[in-house]
Scaffold this active site. Structure first.
Site, mmCIF file in Angstrom:
data_model
loop_
_atom_site.group_PDB
_atom_site.id
_atom_site.type_symbol
_atom_site.label_atom_id
_atom_site.label_comp_id
_atom_site.label_asym_id
_atom_site.label_seq_id
_atom_site.Cartn_x
_atom_site.Cartn_y
_atom_site.Cartn_z
ATOM 1 N N LYS A 116 8.253 -27.027 15.442
ATOM 2 C CA LYS A 116 7.004 -26.271 15.506
ATOM 3 C C LYS A 116 7.306 -24.899 16.062
ATOM 4 O O LYS A 116 8.271 -24.724 16.813
ATOM 5 C CB LYS A 116 6.002 -26.975 16.426
ATOM 6 C CG LYS A 116 4.572 -26.644 16.102
ATOM 7 C CD LYS A 116 4.116 -27.463 14.917
ATOM 8 C CE LYS A 116 2.632 -27.377 14.670
ATOM 9 N NZ LYS A 116 2.212 -28.485 13.786
HETATM 10 N N1 GLU Z 1 0.988 -27.661 10.606
HETATM 11 C C1 GLU Z 1 0.848 -28.839 9.786
HETATM 12 C C2 GLU Z 1 1.031 -30.091 10.624
HETATM 13 O O1 GLU Z 1 0.827 -30.070 11.824
HETATM 14 C C3 GLU Z 1 1.726 -28.802 8.543
HETATM 15 C C4 GLU Z 1 3.193 -28.683 8.786
HETATM 16 C C5 GLU Z 1 4.010 -28.455 7.523
HETATM 17 O O2 GLU Z 1 3.461 -28.464 6.448
HETATM 18 O O3 GLU Z 1 5.224 -28.266 7.668
HETATM 19 O O4 GLU Z 1 1.307 -31.133 10.123
#
Ligand code: GLU
Length: 427
Positions: A116
């Protein structure tokens, strides 16, 4: 002028997202009788990068910003996870979100580790040009650890397809050629996948449908409340409405709306899109606060805003017997125990909102092949994978007599541990 009641989702002061993520992990680790060496390995992120960088504002002044990119685990493949722009972003929050990505990717069995990123900034307070400069500088700072084979960012709270396009361009400029596979959630004209924008909300609706089947309750006419009207909440409301549910409550950070007979979802979302706020909606609905929204009479509650919304302080007053986590980390462990004591089923984030990263995976596969799928193809695979993951978690919960969250963690931890075990400890 009457005082406007604040409906901004509040964070519980004493519980960090990381506390929540680690408590959830420990519960599953206990059940798996995971020994201390495995716990020590999986409780901490493999790599973390903190960047502090200047951005030139439109008035010529220069402001400093702090950002992060944290890769929790890389055993099963490249790291994957979104980038968050929010004033409350901290290292611990990004770390928790990265850990959840590891489990989420493993639950739906796609070949990724978890990561993240985030920047502590309120994007609503920046002009488009400022947002672009901030994004390009942040992308450049983290470009030392991202890439289509290393770590692939995507949208999260406060970021969107345009932000992904700037990241793709910044990275591509550094390489000297277009690298669409470096991010997902891009506009389709740049190699984005059809269906990616709505995928998280669509997956939430599929998870709700499957959970209702397990509860042996009809989906048609089920009363649904959705907290949050961003990408996840708005599409969840739309898809649940299309499945025949009655959406009785929705909220954004400025207002909550309630109509026990069912809201006109199309008109509410159209208003939100046009005005960027629900505050002055004049359709048939009464206004409620964010706190009241979570406690409205309904069958299904979809918290799709931020972390720590359902806590020990309000869980007893939640009426819904099904909670489907559109957001990451909206329910604290204490709240989850209270909800379950009251007979509610909680479908955890790592399953419920996995539709987003799933279609991100489809996007990355298409980018690597320079070959693109139809929307029908994307939807078919999303439907198939989400349904299978729901069935696997449900079966595991029955087999091991545990709740859905721990069942999902058991599946995920086993898959990650298997990859680490087979690869061995280097050198
Ligand atoms: N931000 C989204 C999540 O928390 C998508 C992450 C992604 O598609 O890599 O799952």
């Amino acid at each position: 002028m009457p005082e406007r009641r604040t409906t901004t989702p509040q964070k519980a002061p004493h519980l960090s997202a990381l506390d929540v993520a680690l408590t959830q992990f420990d519960a599953a680790a206990d059940k798996l009788r995971l020994d201390d060496r495995w716990r020590a390995l999986l409780r901490v992120p493999q790599r973390e990068l903190r960047v502090q960088f200047p951005v030139v504002m439109d008035d010529g002044s220069v402001r400093m910003y702090t950002g992060y990119r944290i890769q929790h685990n890389l055993a099963r493949g490249p790291a994957k996870g979104g980038i968050r722009y929010h004033p409350d972003v901290t290292r611990d929050e990004v770390c928790a979100l990265a850990m959840w990505m590891t489990w989420k990717c493993a639950v739906v069995n796609i070949p990724y580790g978890g990561a993240k990123g985030g920047v502590a900034v309120d994007p609503k307070k920046l002009s488009t040009r400022e947002l672009e400069r901030l994004t390009r500088r942040y992308a450049s700072e983290i470009s030392i650890i991202i890439g289509p084979e290393q770590d692939i960012p995507a949208p999260d709270v406060g970021t969107d397809a345009q932000v992904m396009a700037w990241i793709m361009d910044t990275y591509s400029m550094q390489k000297g050629h277009a690298v669409p596979g470096v991010v997902t959630g891009k506009p389709p004209s740049l190699g984005g996948s059809l269906g990616r924008t709505q995928a998280t909300g669509q997956g939430v609706a599929i998870a709700t449908r499957e959970a209702m089947k397990r509860q042996k309750k009809p989906l048609t006419g089920a009363k649904v409340v959705v907290q949050g009207c961003g990408n996840v909440g708005s599409y969840a409301a739309r898809f649940l409405d299309a499945l025949g549910c009655k959406v009785v409550g929705v909220s954004d950070s400025t207002a909550g709306l309630f109509n026990p007979k069912g809201l006109d979802v199309g008109s509410v979302l159209q208003f939100k899109e046009a005005n960027n706020s629900l505050a002055d909606y004049r359709g048939s609905a009464e206004t409620v606060t964010n706190a009241e929204l979570l406690e409205l009479p309904c069958d299904v509650l979809v918290p799709a805003a931020m972390e720590n919304q359902l806590t020990a302080a309000n869980a007893r007053r939640v009426k819904a017997k099904l909670v489907v986590e559109g957001a990451n980390g909206p329910t604290t462990p204490e709240a989850e125990a209270i909800l379950e004591d009251g007979g509610a089923l909680v479908v955890p984030d790592v399953l419920a909102n996995a539709g987003g990263v799933l279609v991100s995976y489809f996007e990355w596969v298409q980018d690597l092949q320079f070959h693109f799928w139809t929307l029908d193809e994307v939807n078919r695979r999303l439907e198939e994978t989400m349904t299978r993951a729901c069935a696997e978690v449900s079966a595991r919960s029955e087999r091991d007599k545990t709740n859905f969250r721990t069942a999902a963690y058991l599946l995920a931890i086993e898959r990650v541990a298997e990859a680490i075990r087979l690869r061995g400890i280097y050198p």
